[in-house]
Design a protein around this motif. Structure first.
Motif, PDB file in Angstrom:
ATOM      1  N   LEU A   1      48.815  19.284  40.867  1.00 17.75           N
ATOM      2  CA  LEU A   1      49.135  20.202  39.773  1.00 17.75           C
ATOM      3  C   LEU A   1      50.016  19.533  38.731  1.00 17.75           C
ATOM      4  N   THR A   2      50.941  18.689  39.182  1.00 17.96           N
ATOM      5  CA  THR A   2      51.803  17.985  38.232  1.00 17.96           C
ATOM      6  C   THR A   2      50.981  17.138  37.271  1.00 17.96           C
ATOM      7  N   GLY A   3      49.957  16.473  37.791  1.00 16.45           N
ATOM      8  CA  GLY A   3      49.094  15.665  36.925  1.00 16.45           C
ATOM      9  C   GLY A   3      48.443  16.500  35.849  1.00 16.45           C
ATOM     10  N   HIS A   4      47.900  17.655  36.215  1.00 19.97           N
ATOM     11  CA  HIS A   4      47.261  18.534  35.234  1.00 19.97           C
ATOM     12  C   HIS A   4      48.270  19.024  34.194  1.00 19.97           C
ATOM     13  N   VAL A   5      49.446  19.431  34.647  1.00 19.58           N
ATOM     14  CA  VAL A   5      50.429  20.032  33.746  1.00 19.58           C
ATOM     15  C   VAL A   5      50.976  19.009  32.754  1.00 19.58           C
ATOM     16  N   VAL A   6      51.346  17.829  33.237  1.00 17.68           N
ATOM     17  CA  VAL A   6      51.932  16.812  32.349  1.00 17.68           C
ATOM     18  C   VAL A   6      50.912  16.330  31.321  1.00 17.68           C
ATOM     19  N   ALA A   7      49.678  16.109  31.753  1.00 20.83           N
ATOM     20  CA  ALA A   7      48.646  15.671  30.815  1.00 20.83           C
ATOM     21  C   ALA A   7      48.377  16.744  29.765  1.00 20.83           C
TER      22      ALA A   7
ATOM     23  N   GLY B   1      51.699  29.167  41.999  1.00 17.59           N
ATOM     24  CA  GLY B   1      50.761  28.057  42.137  1.00 17.59           C
ATOM     25  C   GLY B   1      50.943  27.303  43.441  1.00 17.59           C
ATOM     26  N   ALA B   2      52.203  27.077  43.842  1.00 16.27           N
ATOM     27  CA  ALA B   2      52.450  26.369  45.100  1.00 16.27           C
ATOM     28  C   ALA B   2      51.922  27.165  46.286  1.00 16.27           C
ATOM     29  N   TRP B   3      52.132  28.486  46.250  1.00 19.40           N
ATOM     30  CA  TRP B   3      51.637  29.334  47.340  1.00 19.40           C
ATOM     31  C   TRP B   3      50.111  29.330  47.385  1.00 19.40           C
ATOM     32  N   LEU B   4      49.482  29.433  46.228  1.00 19.77           N
ATOM     33  CA  LEU B   4      48.018  29.420  46.179  1.00 19.77           C
ATOM     34  C   LEU B   4      47.457  28.091  46.667  1.00 19.77           C
ATOM     35  N   PHE B   5      48.095  26.990  46.284  1.00 12.80           N
ATOM     36  CA  PHE B   5      47.592  25.679  46.684  1.00 12.80           C
ATOM     37  C   PHE B   5      47.708  25.489  48.185  1.00 12.80           C
ATOM     38  N   ARG B   6      48.842  25.900  48.752  1.00 13.12           N
ATOM     39  CA  ARG B   6      49.007  25.773  50.213  1.00 13.12           C
ATOM     40  C   ARG B   6      47.965  26.638  50.933  1.00 13.12           C
ATOM     41  N   ARG B   7      47.691  27.817  50.410  1.00  9.10           N
ATOM     42  CA  ARG B   7      46.763  28.732  51.074  1.00  9.10           C
ATOM     43  C   ARG B   7      45.323  28.226  50.974  1.00  9.10           C
ATOM     44  N   LYS B   8      44.963  27.686  49.804  1.00  9.47           N
ATOM     45  CA  LYS B   8      43.579  27.270  49.591  1.00  9.47           C
ATOM     46  C   LYS B   8      43.291  25.851  50.085  1.00  9.47           C
ATOM     47  N   ALA B   9      44.275  24.972  49.912  1.00  8.54           N
ATOM     48  CA  ALA B   9      44.049  23.578  50.289  1.00  8.54           C
ATOM     49  C   ALA B   9      44.616  23.229  51.644  1.00  8.54           C
ATOM     50  N   GLY B  10      45.432  24.124  52.224  1.00 10.96           N
ATOM     51  CA  GLY B  10      45.978  23.855  53.546  1.00 10.96           C
ATOM     52  C   GLY B  10      46.974  22.744  53.560  1.00 10.96           C
ATOM     53  N   ARG B  11      47.725  22.580  52.452  1.00 14.47           N
ATOM     54  CA  ARG B  11      48.722  21.498  52.386  1.00 14.47           C
ATOM     55  C   ARG B  11      50.104  22.099  52.193  1.00 14.47           C
ATOM     56  N   ARG B  12      51.130  21.300  52.557  1.00 15.26           N
ATOM     57  CA  ARG B  12      52.527  21.695  52.347  1.00 15.26           C
ATOM     58  C   ARG B  12      53.121  20.840  51.242  1.00 15.26           C
TER      59      ARG B  12
END
Length: 279
Positions: free
Chosen positions: A127-133, A268-279
């Motif tokens: 997400l950081t990559g998308h936001v900064v770009a 966004g962090a909650w959605l990413f953890r839920r959808k991608a299964g990452r912490r």
């Protein structure tokens, strides 16, 4: 005895083998992951020339339309361009940031995130990559819009310090709305849905002081226009560019932007953890 010794030897080598296997995937330190994904998003932005052009051309066309077609009817004195440019700047930021929702949704639905899950990196780096770009891309688009405004008669009276303050508020707003669009991209099921949800947010500047004073709106609409996030941001930029007193609008603008960034980042962090299964 030999079997026992061999078994012990085998058992003794089992743990180092596991440790060495995990050592093959060290976690990227520092901001290496963020730098990689920022570069990836920049490459995608350079390749997607059409989206960049549309993000600049649509606000420019609106500015020309409001200045040359509606401007004399709204303000016969010819000074309407000075009023409308701050609103067009935020409209430009919205158009540019809306593509972030589509990009994030495309990453979530094409399977590339599943590949990232196997890599030793922080999930937030994507997400950081998308936001900064998007922030860098939209600042360039904003500069283009301001230059076009100067060509059609925009005459700001801002001091150098006022310009710095105006660009700081613009950058903060772009960061806020980009984080919000990134979260929308995570929440949407398809890139098309992400584009549709983001398009709704692009109407907010029209229900603000971007194009006409709030006092000219119907009585029932004025409280909505006065108390939504866009109005204080626009009034702050307008005051800085015209060297007018800031009042309380600047604090409201900063407060709204910080609240949006915090809320969108957590969502966004909650959605990413839920959808991608990452912490």
């Amino acid at each position: 005895m030999t079997t026992t010794t061999s078994g012990a030897a085998f058992a003794g080598h089992a743990r180092p083998a596991t440790a060495s296997a995990s050592a093959l995937r060290p976690r990227l330190g520092g901001v290496t992951a963020e730098r990689i994904f920022i570069g990836r998003s920049f490459v995608h932005s350079v390749r997607d020339v059409e989206s960049m052009l549309m993000a600049v051309m649509l606000p420019v066309m609106l500015m020309l339309m409001f200045t040359w077609i509606f401007g004399n009817a709204i303000d016969p004195s010819g000074g309407y361009v000075d009023y409308v440019v701050p609103g067009i700047i935020l409209l430009c930021a919205g158009f540019g940031a809306s593509s972030t929702a589509v990009s994030v949704s495309r990453d979530m639905t094409t399977g590339v995130i599943d590949r990232f899950r196997t890599m030793p990196l922080r999930s937030g780096a994507v997400l950081t990559g998308h936001v900064v770009a998007s922030l860098a891309r939209n600042l360039v688009a904003t500069a283009v819009v301001i230059c076009v405004g100067l060509l059609v008669g925009f005459r700001p009276s801002a001091t150098p310090l006022d310009w710095v303050g105006a660009f700081a508020i613009i950058a903060l707003y772009i960061l806020a709305i980009t984080y919000l669009f990134a979260a929308i991209g995570l929440a949407a099921q398809t890139p098309e849905a992400a584009s549709g949800y983001g398009f709704i947010l692009l109407f907010l500047p029209y229900v603000s002081s971007a194009f006409v004073p709030v006092s000219t709106m119907p009585d029932w609409l004025q409280p909505i226009a006065e108390n939504q996030p866009i109005t204080p941001v626009i009034e702050t930029i307008r005051a800085l560019l015209t060297d007018a007193p800031l009042g309380q609008e600047a604090w409201w603008a900063v407060g709204w932007c910080v609240a949006i960034i915090a809320g969108a980042a957590l969502w966004g962090a909650w959605l990413f953890r839920r959808k991608a299964g990452r912490r």
